[in-house]
Design a protein around this motif. Structure first.
Motif, mmCIF file in Angstrom:
data_model
loop_
_atom_site.group_PDB
_atom_site.id
_atom_site.type_symbol
_atom_site.label_atom_id
_atom_site.label_comp_id
_atom_site.label_asym_id
_atom_site.label_seq_id
_atom_site.Cartn_x
_atom_site.Cartn_y
_atom_site.Cartn_z
ATOM 1 N N ASP A 1 -34.518 31.796 106.324
ATOM 2 C CA ASP A 1 -34.666 32.041 107.767
ATOM 3 C C ASP A 1 -33.467 32.729 108.407
ATOM 4 O OD1 ASP A 1 -37.157 30.855 107.796
ATOM 5 O OD2 ASP A 1 -36.261 28.846 107.911
ATOM 6 N N ALA A 2 -32.285 32.472 107.852
ATOM 7 C CA ALA A 2 -31.120 32.913 108.642
ATOM 8 C C ALA A 2 -30.090 33.745 107.901
ATOM 9 C CB ALA A 2 -30.433 31.685 109.243
ATOM 10 N N PHE A 3 -30.343 34.099 106.629
ATOM 11 C CA PHE A 3 -29.311 34.860 105.918
ATOM 12 C C PHE A 3 -29.530 36.350 106.154
ATOM 13 C CE2 PHE A 3 -27.230 36.402 101.902
ATOM 14 C CZ PHE A 3 -25.955 36.071 102.298
ATOM 15 N N SER A 4 -29.137 36.787 107.346
ATOM 16 C CA SER A 4 -29.413 38.176 107.673
ATOM 17 C C SER A 4 -28.237 38.777 108.433
ATOM 18 C CB SER A 4 -30.689 38.261 108.497
ATOM 19 O OG SER A 4 -30.625 37.325 109.545
ATOM 20 N N ASP A 5 -28.215 40.101 108.437
ATOM 21 C CA ASP A 5 -27.173 40.828 109.160
ATOM 22 C C ASP A 5 -27.807 41.564 110.329
ATOM 23 O OD1 ASP A 5 -25.040 40.157 107.614
ATOM 24 O OD2 ASP A 5 -25.160 41.928 106.318
ATOM 25 N N PRO A 6 -27.093 41.679 111.455
ATOM 26 C CA PRO A 6 -27.624 42.477 112.561
ATOM 27 C C PRO A 6 -27.343 43.964 112.317
ATOM 28 C CG PRO A 6 -25.558 41.432 113.194
ATOM 29 C CD PRO A 6 -25.792 41.066 111.761
ATOM 30 N N LEU A 7 -28.407 44.754 112.202
ATOM 31 C CA LEU A 7 -28.223 46.173 111.877
ATOM 32 C C LEU A 7 -28.541 47.067 113.061
ATOM 33 C CD1 LEU A 7 -29.877 46.314 108.369
ATOM 34 C CD2 LEU A 7 -27.486 45.994 108.968
ATOM 35 N N ILE A 8 -27.848 48.189 113.105
ATOM 36 C CA ILE A 8 -28.103 49.178 114.157
ATOM 37 C C ILE A 8 -28.034 50.563 113.514
ATOM 38 C CG2 ILE A 8 -25.664 49.348 114.892
ATOM 39 C CD1 ILE A 8 -26.770 49.469 117.819
ATOM 40 N N ASP A 9 -28.924 51.467 113.950
ATOM 41 C CA ASP A 9 -28.924 52.823 113.386
ATOM 42 C C ASP A 9 -28.450 53.815 114.436
ATOM 43 O OD1 ASP A 9 -30.275 51.363 111.545
ATOM 44 O OD2 ASP A 9 -31.829 52.849 111.160
ATOM 45 N N ASN A 10 -27.783 54.859 113.959
ATOM 46 C CA ASN A 10 -27.478 55.957 114.859
ATOM 47 C C ASN A 10 -28.604 56.982 114.698
ATOM 48 O OD1 ASN A 10 -26.093 58.862 115.225
ATOM 49 N ND2 ASN A 10 -25.127 57.367 116.564
ATOM 50 N N LYS A 11 -29.250 57.341 115.813
ATOM 51 C CA LYS A 11 -30.444 58.183 115.722
ATOM 52 C C LYS A 11 -30.112 59.609 115.294
ATOM 53 C CE LYS A 11 -32.895 55.651 119.301
ATOM 54 N NZ LYS A 11 -33.227 55.687 120.729
ATOM 55 N N ASP A 12 -28.896 60.045 115.515
ATOM 56 C CA ASP A 12 -28.547 61.420 115.149
ATOM 57 C C ASP A 12 -28.160 61.548 113.682
ATOM 58 O OD1 ASP A 12 -29.002 62.356 117.756
ATOM 59 O OD2 ASP A 12 -27.090 61.454 118.354
ATOM 60 N N SER A 13 -27.276 60.659 113.226
ATOM 61 C CA SER A 13 -26.830 60.780 111.823
ATOM 62 C C SER A 13 -27.788 60.062 110.886
ATOM 63 C CB SER A 13 -25.445 60.163 111.652
ATOM 64 O OG SER A 13 -25.511 58.764 111.872
ATOM 65 N N LYS A 14 -28.682 59.214 111.448
ATOM 66 C CA LYS A 14 -29.591 58.362 110.665
ATOM 67 C C LYS A 14 -28.812 57.351 109.804
ATOM 68 C CE LYS A 14 -33.380 60.954 111.601
ATOM 69 N NZ LYS A 14 -33.093 61.195 113.022
ATOM 70 N N LYS A 15 -27.550 57.139 110.132
ATOM 71 C CA LYS A 15 -26.755 56.166 109.372
ATOM 72 C C LYS A 15 -26.941 54.773 109.947
ATOM 73 C CE LYS A 15 -24.551 58.768 106.429
ATOM 74 N NZ LYS A 15 -24.976 58.704 105.058
ATOM 75 N N ARG A 16 -26.881 53.789 109.035
ATOM 76 C CA ARG A 16 -27.113 52.400 109.455
ATOM 77 C C ARG A 16 -25.789 51.627 109.404
ATOM 78 N NH1 ARG A 16 -32.485 50.100 107.143
ATOM 79 N NH2 ARG A 16 -33.188 51.405 108.865
ATOM 80 N N TYR A 17 -25.577 50.785 110.379
ATOM 81 C CA TYR A 17 -24.331 50.009 110.440
ATOM 82 C C TYR A 17 -24.623 48.549 110.734
ATOM 83 C CZ TYR A 17 -22.352 54.667 111.006
ATOM 84 O OH TYR A 17 -22.017 55.987 110.819
ATOM 85 N N ARG A 18 -23.652 47.689 110.380
ATOM 86 C CA ARG A 18 -23.737 46.306 110.841
ATOM 87 C C ARG A 18 -23.143 46.255 112.241
ATOM 88 N NH1 ARG A 18 -21.575 42.096 106.470
ATOM 89 N NH2 ARG A 18 -21.085 40.958 108.374
ATOM 90 N N ALA A 19 -23.946 45.811 113.194
ATOM 91 C CA ALA A 19 -23.500 45.822 114.588
ATOM 92 C C ALA A 19 -22.232 44.991 114.759
ATOM 93 C CB ALA A 19 -24.613 45.284 115.477
ATOM 94 N N ASP A 20 -22.185 43.822 114.075
ATOM 95 C CA ASP A 20 -20.998 42.967 114.227
ATOM 96 C C ASP A 20 -19.750 43.642 113.671
ATOM 97 O OD1 ASP A 20 -22.192 42.735 111.705
ATOM 98 O OD2 ASP A 20 -21.397 40.729 111.363
#
Ligand code: ATP
Length: 513
Positions: free
Chosen positions: A83-102
């Motif tokens: 249920d809880a082993f997850s990371d908060p992810l965010i993408d940049n729409k221009d580079s299409k790169k994904r990052y951990r928001a934290d």
């Protein structure tokens, strides 16, 4: 040299000298998966031995375990990972790169610390001996301004993490004007949670195969075996169970070489204590573990504790031991007071009692747990980073030397005949054959002696002995120290006793107690 360049050099040096190779390289590699070469595996084994012996030899009440990677899937429900082993992810729409928001926010926080440090360094240089750092930090307006911004952001970030508020997490990124390092824009998606566990199927797929996970941590193997070990080993609380093994996480943002891998190794120890005594033990293990790190001699100032902003759902105290890698202070080890969360949860999910009968208190209870959890690979990277040196030599040449703590060095002694002829090679092999039972030796007869020294420096061999014509006459050799490059003549008979003190694990372990 810029730290980025140092890091690049460490990565390429690791490959060139057989420490770490990208996995499946001839098929263009696999992201965040690495193989350890001939020198890497020795270094890794020595790191594991240092940890294992420090846990199980030095503590009579800590014993080992080797549990399976596959475990009943309900274990991961009970542990909270499903249920809880997850990371908060965010993408940049221009580079299409994904990052951990934290991580984006943590990096932004670190920038304030860098700015403060720069001001302090500048002033220290200017004022010399008269510089009072405490007073400077308390009065300089630029430092105070950065510190108050850092604190405000830190508080907002900690609150957001604790509340698990994903839209506020995104808002922080927007408000801090954090840009994508690739596109340079602030065109961000929403923040989503992504579970890090790898799933696979056990049994034949045709008839109801069941979904199983590759363990994301080794700790649960210890918890579910807690009573097996306690009863079969007649262990009395407080006691610990130590384990070294592979763990798997589907890390989305996997960068920085072996720092963040998808398949990695952990060295974890769960220490079971009476409820109410956990914070005292937490403090003790913090002290024990930082001592273990600092004893390696890679710079006391390169370690620090970092208390957690957000306590995991199971913890009532947590800290990280961070090491100053070329890319900043980073977590190498976590120390957590996990309360009775795991054992109680397994009790609930399995329906089996996970209690210990305490003969002194004459009652049963679910023990509380202190965990020390360190990544072998991150430890490996800290040892590599802490040992990598480039030195200018008198003749104008540069040598690359890995100044490993001798007990961890992959090869302890290089055995080099000055020339191949005149019976020197035979004599060198005879010495090699008598010493190879004592420590890892490497025989090398190719190229000039200077080149051979460089090769040994590059893999961090603490000592080289050279067999020359005098050896045949008086049974002595020259022995060269990696760090000082000084040479002395010693009798063949005294090699073992000299090296034994300097390179053995025992010497290191003795300093721990
Ligand atoms: P991070 O915040 O960097 O993702 P974590 O806090 O999730 O790490 P823990 O779950 O506490 O890490 O794991 C204990 C130790 O295992 C870490 O201190 C680290 O040394 C190691 N570790 C965790 N994840 C990885 C990984 N992906 N690759 C290599 N080592 C790892």
């Amino acid at each position: 040299m810029a730290q980025d360049d140092v890091f690049k050099k460490i990565v390429s040096h690791s490959k060139e000298y057989g420490f770490v190779f990208p996995s499946s390289e001839i098929y263009d590699g696999m992201g965040a998966v690495y193989d350890y070469g001939q020198n890497g595996v020795e270094l890794k084994n020595n790191i594991k031995k240092y940890w294992w012996d420090s846990m199980t030899l030095l503590n009579e009440n800590v014993v080992g375990l080797d549990s399976a990677i596959f475990m009943h899937p309900t274990i991961w429900k009970a542990s909270g990972h499903v249920d809880a082993f997850s990371d908060p992810l965010i993408d940049n729409k221009d580079s299409k790169k994904r990052y951990r928001a934290d991580v984006l926010i943590e990096e932004h926080l670190a920038k304030f610390e860098d700015k403060i440090k720069k001001e302090v360094d500048k002033a220290a240089k200017k004022f010399g001996e008269a510089f009072d750092e405490v007073q400077f930090k308390a009065t300089n307006t630029r430092v105070l301004d950065n510190e108050s911004k850092r604190q405000a952001l830190h508080e907002r970030f900690a609150k957001t993490l604790n509340e698990g508020d994903l839209s506020e997490l995104r808002q922080i990124i927007v408000d801090c004007e954090i840009v994508c390092p690739v596109s340079g824009t602030r065109n961000w998606t929403e923040v989503r949670q992504f579970n890090l566990m790898f799933a696979t199927e056990m049994g034949s797929t045709a008839e109801g195969a069941s979904k199983v996970y590759l363990r994301p941590e080794t700790a649960q193997g210890i918890f579910v075996n807690f009573l097996n070990v306690q009863k079969s080993g007649r262990m009395k609380i407080p006691f610990g169970i130590a384990q070294i093994g592979k763990a798997f996480r589907n890390e989305i943002v996997a960068r920085q070489f072996i720092f963040r891998m998808r398949e990695f190794e952990q060295m974890e120890m769960q220490f079971f204590v009476r409820p109410g005594e956990e914070l005292e033990w937490f403090a003790k293990w913090k002290e024990t573990r930082i001592k273990w790190h600092k004893l390696l001699g890679m710079g006391e100032e390169k370690y620090r504790f970092h208390d957690h902003e957000k306590l995991a759902h199971y913890a009532n105290a947590a800290t990280d031991i961070e090491y100053q890698m070329p890319f900043g202070f980073k977590e190498v080890e976590g120390i957590h007071s996990r309360t009775d969360f795991d054992l109680s949860s397994h009790e609930k999910f399995s329906g089996k009692k996970m209690q210990y009968f305490d003969p002194e208190l004459n009652k049963s209870y679910v023990p509380f747990v202190i965990e020390t959890s360190i990544g072998v690979d991150r430890m490996f990277l800290s040892v590599l980073s802490g040992s990598y040196c480039e030195e200018k030599l008198d003749g104008g040449d540069t040598r690359v030397v890995l100044k490993f703590p001798p007990a961890l060095a992959p090869v302890k002694l290089a055995i080099l005949p000055l020339i191949k002829k005149d019976g020197l090679a035979e004599k060198a092999k005879e010495i090699m054959n008598s010493l190879k039972f004592e420590f890892t030796c490497q025989y090398d007869e190719k190229d000039s002696i200077g080149k051979r020294y460089r090769r040994q420096d590059a893999i961090g061999t603490p000592y080289c002995i050279t067999i020359d014509h005098q050896t045949l006459e008086d049974q002595t050799v020259t022995i060269r120290n990696r760090d000082t490059m000084l040479q002395e003549r010693i009798a063949i008979d005294s090699i073992v006793s000299k090296l034994e003190i300097e390179v053995s694990m025992k010497t290191l372990l003795r300093k721990l107690i």
